[in-house]
Motif scaffolding. Structure first.
Motif, PDB file in Angstrom:
ATOM      1  N   MET D   1       0.826  -1.222   0.000  1.00  0.00           N
ATOM      2  CA  MET D   1       0.000   0.000   0.000  1.00  0.00           C
ATOM      3  C   MET D   1       0.850   1.257   0.000  1.00  0.00           C
ATOM      4  SD  MET D   1      -1.049  -0.895   3.743  1.00  0.00           S
ATOM      5  CE  MET D   1      -0.289  -2.465   3.314  1.00  0.00           C
ATOM      6  N   PRO D   2       1.714   1.372  -1.001  1.00  0.00           N
ATOM      7  CA  PRO D   2       2.591   2.559  -0.998  1.00  0.00           C
ATOM      8  C   PRO D   2       1.824   3.829  -1.357  1.00  0.00           C
ATOM      9  CG  PRO D   2       3.421   0.822  -2.453  1.00  0.00           C
ATOM     10  CD  PRO D   2       2.015   0.475  -2.100  1.00  0.00           C
ATOM     11  N   PHE D   3       2.442   4.923  -1.002  1.00  0.00           N
ATOM     12  CA  PHE D   3       1.915   6.242  -1.323  1.00  0.00           C
ATOM     13  C   PHE D   3       3.042   7.029  -1.974  1.00  0.00           C
ATOM     14  CE2 PHE D   3       1.491  10.719  -0.214  1.00  0.00           C
ATOM     15  CZ  PHE D   3       0.222  10.998  -0.683  1.00  0.00           C
ATOM     16  N   VAL D   4       2.772   7.530  -3.176  1.00  0.00           N
ATOM     17  CA  VAL D   4       3.793   8.279  -3.906  1.00  0.00           C
ATOM     18  C   VAL D   4       3.273   9.686  -4.181  1.00  0.00           C
ATOM     19  CG1 VAL D   4       5.211   8.368  -5.996  1.00  0.00           C
ATOM     20  CG2 VAL D   4       4.568   6.143  -5.034  1.00  0.00           C
ATOM     21  N   ASN D   5       4.070  10.671  -3.837  1.00  0.00           N
ATOM     22  CA  ASN D   5       3.718  12.064  -4.124  1.00  0.00           C
ATOM     23  C   ASN D   5       4.769  12.641  -5.064  1.00  0.00           C
ATOM     24  OD1 ASN D   5       3.998  15.206  -2.472  1.00  0.00           O
ATOM     25  ND2 ASN D   5       2.394  14.653  -3.881  1.00  0.00           N
ATOM     26  N   ILE D   6       4.298  13.100  -6.221  1.00  0.00           N
ATOM     27  CA  ILE D   6       5.187  13.674  -7.230  1.00  0.00           C
ATOM     28  C   ILE D   6       4.894  15.164  -7.333  1.00  0.00           C
ATOM     29  CG2 ILE D   6       5.793  13.675  -9.686  1.00  0.00           C
ATOM     30  CD1 ILE D   6       4.898  10.717  -9.803  1.00  0.00           C
ATOM     31  N   LYS D   7       5.897  15.980  -7.076  1.00  0.00           N
ATOM     32  CA  LYS D   7       5.718  17.432  -7.203  1.00  0.00           C
ATOM     33  C   LYS D   7       6.474  17.908  -8.440  1.00  0.00           C
ATOM     34  CE  LYS D   7       5.427  18.180  -2.198  1.00  0.00           C
ATOM     35  NZ  LYS D   7       3.984  18.362  -2.030  1.00  0.00           N
ATOM     36  N   ILE D   8       5.760  18.612  -9.309  1.00  0.00           N
ATOM     37  CA  ILE D   8       6.374  19.178 -10.506  1.00  0.00           C
ATOM     38  C   ILE D   8       5.914  20.626 -10.643  1.00  0.00           C
ATOM     39  CG2 ILE D   8       6.621  17.023 -11.818  1.00  0.00           C
ATOM     40  CD1 ILE D   8       3.942  17.623 -13.189  1.00  0.00           C
ATOM     41  N   THR D   9       6.650  21.396 -11.407  1.00  0.00           N
ATOM     42  CA  THR D   9       6.175  22.757 -11.685  1.00  0.00           C
ATOM     43  C   THR D   9       4.961  22.682 -12.609  1.00  0.00           C
ATOM     44  OG1 THR D   9       7.919  22.821 -13.351  1.00  0.00           O
ATOM     45  CG2 THR D   9       8.319  24.045 -11.323  1.00  0.00           C
ATOM     46  N   LYS D  10       4.058  23.626 -12.427  1.00  0.00           N
ATOM     47  CA  LYS D  10       2.813  23.669 -13.206  1.00  0.00           C
ATOM     48  C   LYS D  10       3.119  24.305 -14.550  1.00  0.00           C
ATOM     49  CE  LYS D  10      -2.047  25.054 -12.668  1.00  0.00           C
ATOM     50  NZ  LYS D  10      -2.579  23.685 -12.603  1.00  0.00           N
ATOM     51  N   GLU D  11       3.367  23.474 -15.530  1.00  0.00           N
ATOM     52  CA  GLU D  11       3.741  24.005 -16.842  1.00  0.00           C
ATOM     53  C   GLU D  11       3.135  23.144 -17.941  1.00  0.00           C
ATOM     54  OE1 GLU D  11       7.973  25.856 -16.663  1.00  0.00           O
ATOM     55  OE2 GLU D  11       8.125  24.004 -15.515  1.00  0.00           O
ATOM     56  N   GLY D  12       1.863  22.793 -17.740  1.00  0.00           N
ATOM     57  CA  GLY D  12       1.149  22.184 -18.839  1.00  0.00           C
ATOM     58  C   GLY D  12       1.244  20.673 -19.003  1.00  0.00           C
ATOM     59  N   ALA D  13       1.525  19.954 -17.932  1.00  0.00           N
ATOM     60  CA  ALA D  13       1.475  18.492 -18.058  1.00  0.00           C
ATOM     61  C   ALA D  13       0.054  18.094 -18.466  1.00  0.00           C
ATOM     62  CB  ALA D  13       1.860  17.824 -16.747  1.00  0.00           C
ATOM     63  N   THR D  14      -0.061  17.214 -19.441  1.00  0.00           N
ATOM     64  CA  THR D  14      -1.381  16.798 -19.933  1.00  0.00           C
ATOM     65  C   THR D  14      -1.921  15.630 -19.097  1.00  0.00           C
ATOM     66  OG1 THR D  14      -0.468  15.141 -21.428  1.00  0.00           O
ATOM     67  CG2 THR D  14      -0.645  17.388 -22.278  1.00  0.00           C
ATOM     68  N   ILE D  44      -0.172  13.754  -7.659  1.00  0.00           N
ATOM     69  CA  ILE D  44       0.690  14.697  -8.366  1.00  0.00           C
ATOM     70  C   ILE D  44       0.325  16.111  -7.934  1.00  0.00           C
ATOM     71  CG2 ILE D  44       1.343  15.598 -10.648  1.00  0.00           C
ATOM     72  CD1 ILE D  44       0.394  12.801 -11.774  1.00  0.00           C
ATOM     73  N   ASP D  45       1.311  16.838  -7.430  1.00  0.00           N
ATOM     74  CA  ASP D  45       1.095  18.256  -7.106  1.00  0.00           C
ATOM     75  C   ASP D  45       1.769  19.105  -8.168  1.00  0.00           C
ATOM     76  OD1 ASP D  45      -0.224  17.795  -4.642  1.00  0.00           O
ATOM     77  OD2 ASP D  45       1.675  17.630  -3.584  1.00  0.00           O
ATOM     78  N   GLU D  46       1.017  20.007  -8.753  1.00  0.00           N
ATOM     79  CA  GLU D  46       1.577  20.946  -9.719  1.00  0.00           C
ATOM     80  C   GLU D  46       1.755  22.295  -9.021  1.00  0.00           C
ATOM     81  OE1 GLU D  46       0.006  19.976 -13.987  1.00  0.00           O
ATOM     82  OE2 GLU D  46      -1.682  19.796 -12.592  1.00  0.00           O
ATOM     83  N   VAL D  47       2.981  22.755  -8.985  1.00  0.00           N
ATOM     84  CA  VAL D  47       3.333  23.936  -8.190  1.00  0.00           C
ATOM     85  C   VAL D  47       3.642  25.102  -9.132  1.00  0.00           C
ATOM     86  CG1 VAL D  47       4.998  24.827  -6.495  1.00  0.00           C
ATOM     87  CG2 VAL D  47       4.300  22.414  -6.407  1.00  0.00           C
ATOM     88  N   GLU D  48       3.035  26.255  -8.876  1.00  0.00           N
ATOM     89  CA  GLU D  48       3.310  27.455  -9.685  1.00  0.00           C
ATOM     90  C   GLU D  48       4.816  27.767  -9.670  1.00  0.00           C
ATOM     91  OE1 GLU D  48       1.027  29.068 -11.328  1.00  0.00           O
ATOM     92  OE2 GLU D  48      -0.772  28.134 -10.477  1.00  0.00           O
TER      93      GLU D  48
ATOM     94  N   MET F   1      13.003  19.949 -12.223  1.00  0.00           N
ATOM     95  CA  MET F   1      13.419  19.785 -10.824  1.00  0.00           C
ATOM     96  C   MET F   1      12.330  19.136  -9.987  1.00  0.00           C
ATOM     97  SD  MET F   1      13.265  23.758 -10.519  1.00  0.00           S
ATOM     98  CE  MET F   1      13.133  23.610 -12.309  1.00  0.00           C
ATOM     99  N   PRO F   2      11.907  17.951 -10.392  1.00  0.00           N
ATOM    100  CA  PRO F   2      10.799  17.328  -9.642  1.00  0.00           C
ATOM    101  C   PRO F   2      11.257  16.843  -8.264  1.00  0.00           C
ATOM    102  CG  PRO F   2      11.135  16.295 -11.798  1.00  0.00           C
ATOM    103  CD  PRO F   2      12.331  17.145 -11.525  1.00  0.00           C
ATOM    104  N   PHE F   3      10.268  16.645  -7.432  1.00  0.00           N
ATOM    105  CA  PHE F   3      10.486  16.101  -6.093  1.00  0.00           C
ATOM    106  C   PHE F   3       9.515  14.935  -5.927  1.00  0.00           C
ATOM    107  CE2 PHE F   3       9.164  15.790  -1.671  1.00  0.00           C
ATOM    108  CZ  PHE F   3      10.389  15.651  -1.037  1.00  0.00           C
ATOM    109  N   VAL F   4      10.050  13.774  -5.612  1.00  0.00           N
ATOM    110  CA  VAL F   4       9.215  12.584  -5.456  1.00  0.00           C
ATOM    111  C   VAL F   4       9.371  12.053  -4.037  1.00  0.00           C
ATOM    112  CG1 VAL F   4       8.735  10.253  -6.303  1.00  0.00           C
ATOM    113  CG2 VAL F   4       9.571  12.000  -7.897  1.00  0.00           C
ATOM    114  N   ASN F   5       8.266  11.818  -3.377  1.00  0.00           N
ATOM    115  CA  ASN F   5       8.287  11.232  -2.030  1.00  0.00           C
ATOM    116  C   ASN F   5       7.544   9.894  -2.084  1.00  0.00           C
ATOM    117  OD1 ASN F   5       6.518  11.668   1.035  1.00  0.00           O
ATOM    118  ND2 ASN F   5       8.635  11.036   0.851  1.00  0.00           N
ATOM    119  N   ILE F   6       8.269   8.841  -1.719  1.00  0.00           N
ATOM    120  CA  ILE F   6       7.690   7.492  -1.725  1.00  0.00           C
ATOM    121  C   ILE F   6       7.558   7.021  -0.283  1.00  0.00           C
ATOM    122  CG2 ILE F   6       8.085   5.083  -2.421  1.00  0.00           C
ATOM    123  CD1 ILE F   6       9.776   6.173  -4.782  1.00  0.00           C
ATOM    124  N   LYS F   7       6.343   6.715   0.123  1.00  0.00           N
ATOM    125  CA  LYS F   7       6.127   6.206   1.476  1.00  0.00           C
ATOM    126  C   LYS F   7       5.797   4.717   1.388  1.00  0.00           C
ATOM    127  CE  LYS F   7       4.279  10.592   3.232  1.00  0.00           C
ATOM    128  NZ  LYS F   7       5.442  11.078   3.982  1.00  0.00           N
TER     129      LYS F   7
END
Lengths: 67, 67, 67, 67, 67, 67
Positions: D1-14, D44-48, F1-7
């Motif tokens: 039951m993993p949890f993955v959080n991906i943060k990228i800049t908000k630049e038009g990912a489809t 997925i978090d898209e960050v300004e 410059m993505p940031f990925v957190n895997i729990k």
């Protein structure tokens, strides 16, 4: 001084529902661990269904497929 | 290669203020722990006041009640 | 009522250094945005070098290779 | 039951690109650790670009300066 | 499929107390938003008192000073 | 410059497996979005089974009950 972060899909939770989440989480920490509500933080993140995946596909796709 | 996440309520922080937070957090890690600024990340999350709770109520409600 | 999370590799930061990070981050939010220090939270996460990756490899490996 | 959080800049990912990230991260956890895809979450978090800093300045500023 | 992260200071919460937090948070999401408990995740982070700051000082220091 | 957190739950992932997660996540971001591996961060959090809940109970309890 607990910190609670609740992540839900962005699908129209109302301010009243958010207030209930905030109140409920704060009460829970007080009841179970005796934490002071005055210094309990709750942050709710609403995540677009395109951006939340489960079982290898986005919630948007899951909803379309009736899952 | 530190990672700093700053969460604030969404209430009109300007790009200039955000730049100061980014610069200040990066400098702090360099000054205190000698961390390389080139690989220091800072992410600012701006949270709606409906979605941030303290002391069991949302910041929106607290502001209305003058707290 | 800002919340700051600082993630660093676990490599012997002392309680004094952590206090400086906490104080510095709190001061920064007050100076830049006028945030009340009384309700500013700072949490420091120390991450094992095996568990932190950059450029596709763990910090443990990078250190061994002299990078 | 993993949890993955991906943060990228908000630049038009489809949505298609996001689906690939969700699928790819879920597959990775299954391949490397045998984790069940049914209970793997990806957010997925898209960050300004104003809100993401590296090397002491926002990505917005870096882009303007051609870095 | 909500995700709840609860951060508390590491001061001896028992497995029974943690179970109550998990159960309580899961119930809360079901009651307020009708979320399915089967896909509700709760993660509890226990943070050393040296690593948690409030009002510009660590919880360790606050406890010593009787605050 | 993505940031990925895997729990993941803390159940004996080896350094080699963690390296594969780091490498795999970094490759994924490069392949799907063209992100530069040099500035891709991956952080793996290993969470005690007492501290991870799903379906209203801890993973520790689920394992005992054979779920």
């Amino acid at each position: 001084m607990p910190f609670v972060n609740i992540k839900i899909t962005k699908e129209g939770a109302t301010p009243e529902q958010k207030d209930k989440l905030i109140k409920g989480a704060t009460d829970l920490l007080q009841k179970v661990l005796g934490k002071n509500p005055q210094t309990t933080f709750v942050i709710i993140d609403e995540v677009e269904t395109d951006n939340w995946g489960i079982a290898g596909q986005s919630v948007t796709l899951r909803r379309k497929r009736g899952e």
